[in-house]
Design a protein around this motif. Structure first.
Motif: not given
Length: 374
Positions: A78-85
């Motif tokens: 979840r954290t990676f997905q939030m960082c992706e943008r």
């Protein structure tokens, strides 16, 4: 991996005269698990990532249960997905306040996010970075064993970098490095990808399959540094993306080396005199000199045509590398021949295009040296 532990959150609400006062204390600790981050980048699902971690002995190492491992993996994903943008515009990662990530960890996040599989980039190198190519990613994924999710990330990264730098002035590698905060090596690889996509060099033909991405990237660096407009003027539009059209026109003047019989014979005599007694393949070199010279000069003379630019690498293989390989030239033979072939042109009395010749042959020599392998 970026994992957040909210150590304390104290909120007090005081309502006075229609106003709300909010006091918040937040502390967080960012933990990056590089193994989990790599699994996420490689396109593993949460369950597959958990399986890999379990097989790696993480449960025994931390004396944790399977449920805890699943929860931890999901939290990190979840954290990676939030960082992706933020990773789409890496400079934003350093300036945001939501994720407290140390600079050295930011560097790892960015570098790994923009890293790519050589097998994947080899399949798309030189193709247009368009929706049409993106539709082929299913087949490319199956062929390369790179997950579809990872293929899409890598393709979108190529396209994103291309769009950002294609309108910029200044050196291509430096523009990529500054805008995407990549290492010098990775920035140069992306410059090669952008350069090949812009000029649509053919790389997929069967005869070129033995060449690796790094072979092509090396040649791209030579072309960028020597044959683009930016090699002459470092602040012109699209300087490191487009080939120097004036230079390509000047290359037509080199045809005199093969159309003037006296000049061709003189060139052959000078080269063969320098080579005699220095290689076991001398007889083959002497016999094939005119055909090889015509091959190299004709490649130069046709580069004003878009199609011939696209066929640059296939022409090098078909017209020079394959004939030399069939005559069993060694790499040392190749270097010896091309060195004397290039230098001897300076001794030709009636040949007046030495500057253009050197600009052309210095790149050609180095490209052939790199490409001449099994």
């Amino acid at each position: 991996m970026c994992n957040f532990s909210w150590t304390s959150c104290i909120c007090s609400f005081v309502s006075m005269q229609m106003a709300v006062e909010l006091d918040v204390f937040v502390g967080n600790t960012t933990i990056m698990d590089e193994e989990v981050y790599q699994l996420w980048l490689d396109g593993y699902t949460v369950n597959d990532a958990v399986k890999v971690r379990m097989e790696g002995g993480v449960l025994e190492e931390y004396e944790a249960s399977a449920d805890v491992l699943l929860s931890d993996t999901m939290d990190q994903y979840r954290t990676f997905q939030m960082c992706e943008r933020l990773l789409h515009s890496p400079a934003k990662l350093a300036n945001q306040l939501l994720f407290q990530i140390p600079p050295h960890r930011q560097t790892v996040l960015i570098e790994r996010y923009y890293a790519f599989d050589d097998a994947f980039v080899r399949e798309v190198l030189g193709k247009k970075l368009s929706k049409g190519t993106k539709k082929d990613l299913d087949d490319i994924s199956a062929k390369t064993s790179v997950t579809l999710k990872s293929c899409r990330r890598q393709f979108d990264n190529f396209k994103r970098v291309f769009k950002v730098v294609e309108e910029l002035k200044g050196p291509l590698v430096e523009n990529i490095r500054q805008h995407f905060l990549l290492s010098d090596k990775l920035a140069r690889d992306y410059a090669a990808i952008v350069f090949f996509a812009n000029n649509r060099f053919e790389t997929g033909k069967r005869k070129l399959q033995y060449l690796t991405f790094q072979d092509f990237a090396f040649c791209a660096g030579l072309l960028i540094n020597n044959w683009t407009v930016g090699a002459v003027d470092n602040m012109v539009e699209d300087m490191d993306v487009d080939l120097d059209k004036e230079f390509l026109q000047e290359l037509k003047e080199l045809k005199i080396l093969i159309t003037d019989k006296d000049l061709l014979d003189q060139h052959k005599s000078l080269v063969c005199t320098a080579l005699r007694g220095k290689t076991k393949t001398f007889n083959e070199m002497e016999a094939n000199f005119k055909n090889l010279s015509r091959g190299l000069v004709n490649i130069a003379a046709k580069l004003t045509n878009t199609k011939d630019v696209r066929d640059f690498f296939i022409d090098l293989v078909e017209k020079f590398i394959e004939p030399c390989r069939s005559d069993r030239w060694t790499a040392a033979d190749m270097k010896l021949y091309l060195t004397h072939y290039t230098n001897s042109a300076h001794i030709l009395d009636t040949f007046k295009h030495q500057v253009v010749w050197d600009r052309y042959m210095n790149v050609i020599k180095s490209c052939i040296f790199k490409m001449y392998h099994d």
